[in-house]
Design a protein around this motif. Structure first.
Motif, PDB file in Angstrom:
ATOM      1  N   LEU A   1       5.065  -8.190   0.654  1.00 39.48           N
ATOM      2  CA  LEU A   1       5.676  -7.458  -0.110  1.00 39.48           C
ATOM      3  C   LEU A   1       5.384  -7.985  -2.193  1.00 39.48           C
ATOM      4  N   LEU A   2       4.964  -9.125  -2.678  1.00 41.14           N
ATOM      5  CA  LEU A   2       5.109  -9.488  -3.240  1.00 41.14           C
ATOM      6  C   LEU A   2       3.934  -8.455  -3.964  1.00 41.14           C
TER       7      LEU A   2
ATOM      8  N   LEU B   1       2.539  -6.197  -2.635  1.00 37.45           N
ATOM      9  CA  LEU B   1       2.456  -4.565  -3.160  1.00 37.45           C
ATOM     10  C   LEU B   1       3.093  -3.794  -4.356  1.00 37.45           C
ATOM     11  N   PHE B   2       4.141  -4.845  -4.837  1.00 35.86           N
ATOM     12  CA  PHE B   2       4.567  -4.454  -6.264  1.00 35.86           C
ATOM     13  C   PHE B   2       3.922  -4.843  -7.600  1.00 35.86           C
ATOM     14  N   SER B   3       2.344  -5.741  -6.810  1.00 38.56           N
ATOM     15  CA  SER B   3       1.665  -6.293  -7.753  1.00 38.56           C
ATOM     16  C   SER B   3       0.837  -5.305  -8.417  1.00 38.56           C
ATOM     17  N   LYS B   4       0.604  -5.240  -9.829  1.00 38.60           N
ATOM     18  CA  LYS B   4      -0.536  -4.202 -10.408  1.00 38.60           C
ATOM     19  C   LYS B   4      -2.282  -4.656 -10.463  1.00 38.60           C
TER      20      LYS B   4
ATOM     21  N   GLN C   1      -5.914 -11.727  -6.736  1.00 35.68           N
ATOM     22  CA  GLN C   1      -4.873 -12.228  -6.764  1.00 35.68           C
ATOM     23  C   GLN C   1      -4.916 -13.636  -6.230  1.00 35.68           C
TER      24      GLN C   1
END
Length: 252
Positions: A215-216, A218-221, A227
């Motif tokens: 989830l983290l 997926l919300f990261s650009k 990452q």
């Protein structure tokens, strides 16, 4: 009494946080993390006792080196404070203050502290170098083996599944080490980290932490390749274990 205990735990946690900043800097460089005195990376001046008191030294010196005036990154202060808060939350989540649970929970708490140390070091180094350190994961696994031996010898617990998990971990670890010697790095290191978490904390926490990590991400650009997966998975794992401890106690 509880307030005094929590204050002492917070202080202890800040010292661990201070150690983490040193270890994350020195371990990848192959430098000693126990005997060599701390120094300012800008002027190389050896730091004194008053320069090394977690949180207090940073605030008293206004975030600067006493000797050259170079600014000290605020992340050092934040890590010390966060580590102190973690110790308090982790202790509270194990509910050791309940006399009935003390005998069982204290060894669990100590074992979890070593898991925390392992994941913070792995995550910190991964953030700086985008590489998961397999030697630190081995350290964490050995600490877990000691805890499992305690469970077997003192509490007569069944350890068959731990033996299987550890065997899988060691096979993966030896494979990763072989590939590292060939300068080949990849996703197998991430799998090794996940395998360690499963060995130390169990499948439920592992799956929950992976779900939170996804989830983290997926919300990261930022692109996946850039990452620090070790850091993200580590934070997710620590958070999930503490939350699970609280939920488990409330359900009971």
């Amino acid at each position: 009494m509880n307030v005094f205990l929590y204050v002492m735990l917070f202080i202890m946690g800040t010292f661990f946080g201070s150690f983490f900043t040193l270890a994350v800097y020195r371990i990848p460089l192959g430098k000693d993390i126990t005997h060599e005195r701390s120094f300012c990376p800008n002027c190389n001046h050896k730091l004194g006792v008053l320069d090394l008191i977690p949180v207090w030294s940073y605030l008293f010196l206004k975030g600067k080196c006493r000797y050259c005036g170079e600014k000290v990154r605020i992340r050092y202060l934040l890590l010390e404070v966060i580590s102190g808060l973690f110790f308090v939350l982790a202790y509270a989540s194990f509910h050791i203050q309940d006399i009935v649970l003390q005998v069982v929970r204290i060894p669990q708490f100590i074992a979890f502290i070593f898991v925390y140390i392992t994941l913070v070091l792995v995550g910190g180094i991964d953030k700086e170098y985008r590489k998961i350190n397999s030697s630190i994961l081995l350290f964490g696994a050995v600490c877990q083996v000691i805890y499992i031996l305690y469970l077997y010898m003192i509490e007569k617990a069944s350890v068959y599944r731990y033996i299987i998990y550890f065997a899988i971990f060691m096979i993966l670890w030896m494979t990763v080490r072989y590939l590292e010697k060939k300068k080949l790095y990849g996703w197998l290191e991430v799998i090794l980290l996940i395998c360690y978490i499963n060995f130390a904390l169990g499948i439920k926490v592992t799956l929950l932490s992976l779900g939170v990590a996804v989830l983290l991400l997926l919300f990261s650009k930022t692109k996946l390749q850039r990452q620090p997966l070790g850091l993200i998975i580590g934070i997710s794992t620590i958070s999930c274990q503490i939350v699970e401890n609280f939920i488990e106690f409330w359900i009971k």
